[in-house]
Design an enzyme around this catalytic site. Sequence first.
Site, PDB file in Angstrom:
ATOM      1  N   LYS A  41       6.676  44.849 -73.630  1.00  0.00           N
ATOM      2  CA  LYS A  41       6.685  44.936 -72.077  1.00  0.00           C
ATOM      3  C   LYS A  41       7.294  45.928 -71.680  1.00  0.00           C
ATOM      4  O   LYS A  41       8.397  46.543 -72.126  1.00  0.00           O
ATOM      5  CB  LYS A  41       7.070  43.392 -71.664  1.00  0.00           C
ATOM      6  CG  LYS A  41       8.463  43.352 -71.704  1.00  0.00           C
ATOM      7  CD  LYS A  41       9.029  42.443 -70.605  1.00  0.00           C
ATOM      8  CE  LYS A  41      10.630  42.517 -70.417  1.00  0.00           C
ATOM      9  NZ  LYS A  41      11.287  42.312 -69.358  1.00  0.00           N
ATOM     10  N   LYS A  50      11.091  32.386 -79.274  1.00  0.00           N
ATOM     11  CA  LYS A  50      11.950  31.733 -79.280  1.00  0.00           C
ATOM     12  C   LYS A  50      11.791  30.089 -79.573  1.00  0.00           C
ATOM     13  O   LYS A  50      10.846  29.527 -79.362  1.00  0.00           O
ATOM     14  CB  LYS A  50      12.791  31.456 -77.871  1.00  0.00           C
ATOM     15  CG  LYS A  50      13.625  32.847 -77.326  1.00  0.00           C
ATOM     16  CD  LYS A  50      13.981  32.676 -75.989  1.00  0.00           C
ATOM     17  CE  LYS A  50      14.786  33.906 -75.325  1.00  0.00           C
ATOM     18  NZ  LYS A  50      16.035  34.291 -76.207  1.00  0.00           N
ATOM     19  N   GLU A  52      21.172  35.043 -65.826  1.00  0.00           N
ATOM     20  CA  GLU A  52      22.211  35.909 -66.668  1.00  0.00           C
ATOM     21  C   GLU A  52      23.618  35.981 -65.958  1.00  0.00           C
ATOM     22  O   GLU A  52      23.348  36.470 -64.754  1.00  0.00           O
ATOM     23  CB  GLU A  52      21.520  37.173 -66.938  1.00  0.00           C
ATOM     24  CG  GLU A  52      20.301  37.078 -67.798  1.00  0.00           C
ATOM     25  CD  GLU A  52      19.785  38.734 -67.962  1.00  0.00           C
ATOM     26  OE1 GLU A  52      20.523  39.397 -68.648  1.00  0.00           O
ATOM     27  OE2 GLU A  52      18.832  38.965 -67.585  1.00  0.00           O
ATOM     28  N   HIS A  70       7.857  36.795 -68.859  1.00  0.00           N
ATOM     29  CA  HIS A  70       8.612  35.883 -69.907  1.00  0.00           C
ATOM     30  C   HIS A  70       8.484  34.501 -68.976  1.00  0.00           C
ATOM     31  O   HIS A  70       7.901  33.407 -69.709  1.00  0.00           O
ATOM     32  CB  HIS A  70       9.970  35.961 -69.967  1.00  0.00           C
ATOM     33  CG  HIS A  70      10.358  37.246 -70.473  1.00  0.00           C
ATOM     34  ND1 HIS A  70       9.817  37.821 -71.468  1.00  0.00           N
ATOM     35  CD2 HIS A  70      11.294  38.206 -70.180  1.00  0.00           C
ATOM     36  CE1 HIS A  70      10.275  38.814 -71.963  1.00  0.00           C
ATOM     37  NE2 HIS A  70      11.232  39.322 -71.152  1.00  0.00           N
TER      38      HIS A  70
END
Lengths: 517, 340
Positions: free
Chosen positions: A173, A207, A241, A265
């Site tokens: 990406k 994930k 984050e 995402h």
Amino acid sequence: MSALLQAAPEVNPLQDPLRFERRVPPCAVVIFGASGDLSKRKLLPSLYRLFYERRISPDFAVIGSSRTPMSDDQFRERMKESVSKFLEDAPFDEDVWNSFAKSLFYVAGDLNVPSSYDELKKKLDEVEQTHHTAGNVLFYLSTQPSHYAEAIQELGAHCLHKGNGWRRVIIEKPFGHDLTSARKLNEEIHKVLDESAIYRIDHYLGKETVQNILAFRFGNGIFEPLWNRRYVDHIQITAAESIGVEGRGGYYQEAGALRDMIQNHLSQVMATVMMEPPTVFDANNVRDERAKLLRAVRVMKHEDVAKWAVAGQYGPAVVGGQQLPGFRQEPSVDTDSQTDTYAAVTLFIDNWRWAGTPVYIRTGKRMPKRVTDIAIQFKAPPLGLFQQETKTGLREVRPNLLVMRIQPEEGISLRFLSKSPGSGMRVRPVSMDFNYGSSFGERSPTAYETLLLDAMIGDPTLYTRQDMVDASWQIVQPILDVWGNSKFFFPNYPAGTWGPKASDDMLAQQGHVWRIP
Amino acid sequence: MSSTVIYPAQPEQILKGLGKLWTSLGQEEKQQGKPTVLRACAMTLIVATDESDGAFSASQTIAELMREHPSRGIVLTISQVAEHELEARVLAQCWKPFGKAQQICCEQIEITARPEAWPNVGPTLIGLTAADLPVIFWCRHRAALEPTASAENKAGLQAIMSIATKAVVDMQSFSAADALKILAKLQLQGKTVADLEWTRLTRWRAPIAQIFDNPARQNPFSRFKSIEIAYSGDQLPPCALYAGAWFSAPYKAAVLFVQEDSFASGLHRITLKADSEQIVFERTAKDAMSLHSTNGQQRCYTYAERSDKDLMTEELTIGGNDHAFEVTFARAREILNEQR
């Protein structure tokens, strides 16, 4: 006729799927941008780890390519340094490395220079003979996105897109900068490659816990009946984050949180959580359902953007005794930057299952902690037998919250109400917890290990398809349009907080509040 | 955390002891004001052992296994010197994942029985199995497995086999011939029976199998008409026989077993021979293996003796039938008969 008479390849009778890992065909992996950060930190460590765990075919080779002139041995030496440094939760073994390194090669070349591809072709032919790679080639474009179209055109021009075996191309990406550029990029790529050969990587989908969403939803019978507007009050998806832009200020300033996280995402995660069950668990069926969900997201009108989307940018603050810079004080960032380091949106899914159920998505940098989770807030029971008294009066209790934690403590927890021990009917919420790491103590493969293996095997389930990319750009495009023409009074949240107040106000319109993850 | 000795070891008393144990763990939680303990259970794991089992600590191994396979562990030790005929103790094995506040706990019941009480242990165990979950029986009681087992031991073994979903044994210390006899007898009871000697082979089998995944390979597996298995030690170990049987099963290739001196006992080298190629997979050092072919392929691997915990971790992931082992077992019997 001769092809008909040719014997089919013998089926390997030694396979034992009960105990062995998935079968991975022989192949060569070509990494464009091999001296870049992604190769050093993720790709080579993942490939080494797969080799160490004996999960890739013994007949394989890796060919790195970038502009830096290097010999094979110099490339091996550099990669050895990176792998030993960036290998996660795994030992580095000198002997295994030496064995792995024999399959590493390097071709120096510029993506814009056609002769570089001739060199590459020569090397591929060579390893096909020496490493028995059966003509299968996986190209990994780990380069500047602006080179994608050109690199693929050159692969086509040099007939590298076809050969004795399969050819696949992994593209990192971002897939375009907006809807128009994404469509243009797809158009260019499709001039050379069929969609089935394109693997658009979104490492979030690799994930373990994102994959576990599918197992959780469709492997169990008890949740799916509740998974709709009748029982679900709203959904919150958080990707926070604690770090800032960490030296990527230049890149980030062009991207922003909405483009960097929500367009790709988080919209994919949302699609995984909310899509319809596929009829069969295979790549196309799963991706069809994800794409359908993304297409069902109501596209905001420009005039609604202010109501349903909030941009934020962090300012300086002291956190834990440390002075943290604001975004505008980061290196390579303009002092009056209008880039969103925080984005929150309210989305509505216009389909039968989810009509009227808001989905709140937020993502930001320099938040109080690193956490990614999805919270399904179920509705309150129809009759409030156990309302709680607060200072402002009786409060309806909405105790049932299902949280799927993607990182860092992967797992699932379900909150429900329980009677407190003792006399009297006092109730309190309790949590039933499933912890991925502790329930399956073995090391989980990293997202890149999973995705690289999938691409070698030819399983694109966890890769995004053109229609999915297109649909997710359509969702964010009106917001980008409006934000691009707005002047924000940034910064509007200090580092170390959960974002701007406007974001809380956005939820308050619906009578909701952000969870504190 | 453990309780005092429970005697008589009636299920009701033992379960009451477990209840108390969880209550006391919960009290710790209450004092700290946050959830500190998570109870986990995916099966009942019964481990039968005796004094000859030396340094093996069943409790410790169950505690290690708990991370991947949380269970209600029941350790049954048959002991001549037990104070009572049958006595029990309950305890919790807990571990705290790194960096987390909450402990994951599994319950364990340790039962000590005198040899004469072993045949009567069945009713106690039935009452102690975790509801609706599989019962895995790991038999480490060597004397009970031997063809010459006493009537007491046979009856004791039978008592547990009758409630087990799957039995796991380790035939490493038996000869290949005895191992097949013992397994055949256990299989007669209609339960799935696994041998950790077979589990040990996974790391030998997988890399070789992988080679034949390549459809472009010049020599497919069917061209390898003979197999040589080199081992060290006084007698043919079961894993060597299984290796030969597994490789020869698909096309009935000829198998030759070769005894050699080596730095370690057990399986040492597997050689697959075709007219124009030879593939050798061997232990080259205590911690290294090498796979090479005369066509130029070569790859190195690390080698580590697999611990009981490691073997059981693999075995416990297999819930149903193990088709590859069934085929290998049948072929192993044929090979032994052919060699007689």
